[in-house]
Design an enzyme around this catalytic site. Structure first.
Site, PDB file in Angstrom:
ATOM      1  CG  ASP A 109     -33.089 -29.405 -10.988  1.00  0.00           C
ATOM      2  OD1 ASP A 109     -33.146 -28.167 -10.928  1.00  0.00           O
ATOM      3  OD2 ASP A 109     -33.928 -30.147 -10.447  1.00  0.00           O
ATOM      4  CD  GLU A 133     -26.997 -23.860 -12.480  1.00  0.00           C
ATOM      5  OE1 GLU A 133     -28.084 -23.709 -11.910  1.00  0.00           O
ATOM      6  OE2 GLU A 133     -25.978 -23.219 -12.180  1.00  0.00           O
ATOM      7  CG  HIS A 276     -31.352 -24.686 -13.533  1.00  0.00           C
ATOM      8  ND1 HIS A 276     -30.417 -25.138 -12.615  1.00  0.00           N
ATOM      9  CD2 HIS A 276     -32.421 -25.523 -13.433  1.00  0.00           C
ATOM     10  CE1 HIS A 276     -30.895 -26.201 -11.993  1.00  0.00           C
ATOM     11  NE2 HIS A 276     -32.105 -26.455 -12.467  1.00  0.00           N
TER      12      HIS A 276
END
Length: 300
Positions: A109, A133, A276
């Site tokens: 992220d 991710e 995610h």
């Protein structure tokens, strides 16, 4: 906010909780083991707790450090704007305070945005990089789930966004819990939510979703990520791994293709089933990928 919201014992019997003074505040991290540092960076809206299972699977493979970004987890809450550059300043100070060198970065992220930025500006201190991710490029909305695009539109609307994220806690109670193949255990969800018990404590939580670069907006985030591209292209001496997941989320086909074509010394591996927050869904696979990356780095 009450202190010590993150149960350090979840990381393993030898893990310890550490507060490091940085700038006008402090960053909290969980640490375990000895040797070359492996730094784990999270994104929105989580904290170091995300890596607890990975810590257990990597015990004995180095000095593991999972840090809470400023304003998240058990880190401080200074009166700042919480823009991307603010997070970078505090992380920079944390890396320097601990004098971390020969660092392997495990990034997910926004942790990828900040970790790659740090690597690009401190190339002599980086050993290897793993991406899972990542927030690393502008994201095309056409590849994102319709429900998420709708939530993003709501969050970016002045007034309505504040009501949803800050007042009603919708990001942590609706958006976040929906980003898993299987529902997160109630006790684990409670740990993440414990960092933001009041509207006041959630005021800055809106910055990350509003700064997520989607279809070129905001331009400031696109530009922030673009500054790292030269290092990604030219850092052949630093082995890198990208993990892909099914169905995945932020790693769209376009971004994956860009990484394959433009990032030096990249290996792409299937991480398995995940959305995610893959540290919750595939911790052993993530740990195994870190071990393989360390082996590659040791061969250089």
């Amino acid at each position: 906010m009450s202190k010590n919201t993150i149960p350090v014992e979840a990381f393993g019997p030898e893990a310890k909780s550490v507060d490091v003074p940085v700038l006008d505040s402090h960053l909290h991290h969980v640490e375990q083991g000895e040797g070359a540092p492996i730094v784990f960076l999270h994104g929105s809206p989580t904290n170091s707790y995300l890596y607890r299972h990975v810590f257990r699977a990597l015990n004995g493979n180095g000095r593991l450090l999972a840090v809470d970004l400023i304003g998240f987890g058990d880190s401080g809450r200074p009166s700042i704007a919480y823009e991307l550059a603010d997070h970078e300043r505090y992380l920079d100070a944390w890396f320097d305070a601990l004098d971390l060198r020969d660092v392997t970065l495990v990034l997910q992220d926004y942790g990828a945005a900040f970790g790659v930025s740090w690597a690009a500006r401190h190339p002599d201190r980086v050993r290897a990089v793993l991406l899972a991710e990542p927030v690393i490029r502008d994201i095309e909305s056409s590849a994102l789930p319709e429900a998420f695009v709708g939530a993003q539109k709501l969050i970016r609307t002045p007034g309505d966004g504040e009501k949803f994220v800050v007042e009603d806690n919708g990001f942590l109670t609706q958006v976040f819990p929906g980003a898993f193949l299987e529902p997160l255990a109630a006790e684990d969800l409670a740990v993440y939510q414990a960092s933001f018990p009041t509207a006041e404590s959630r005021a800055h939580l809106i910055r990350f979703p509003r700064n997520l670069p989607i279809d070129g907006v905001p331009a400031s985030s696109v530009e922030y990520l673009a500054r790292n591209e030269e290092w990604l292209r030219t850092s052949a001496e630093v082995p890198k791994t990208l993990l892909t997941y099914q169905p995945g989320f932020l790693l769209t086909p376009t971004i994956e293709a860009w990484i394959r074509e433009n990032v030096a010394s990249i290996e792409v591996h299937d991480g398995g089933a995940g959305v995610h927050f893959v540290q919750e869904e595939q911790p052993q696979g993530l740990a195994d990928a870190v071990k393989a990356l360390l082996a590659r780095a040791g061969e250089r």
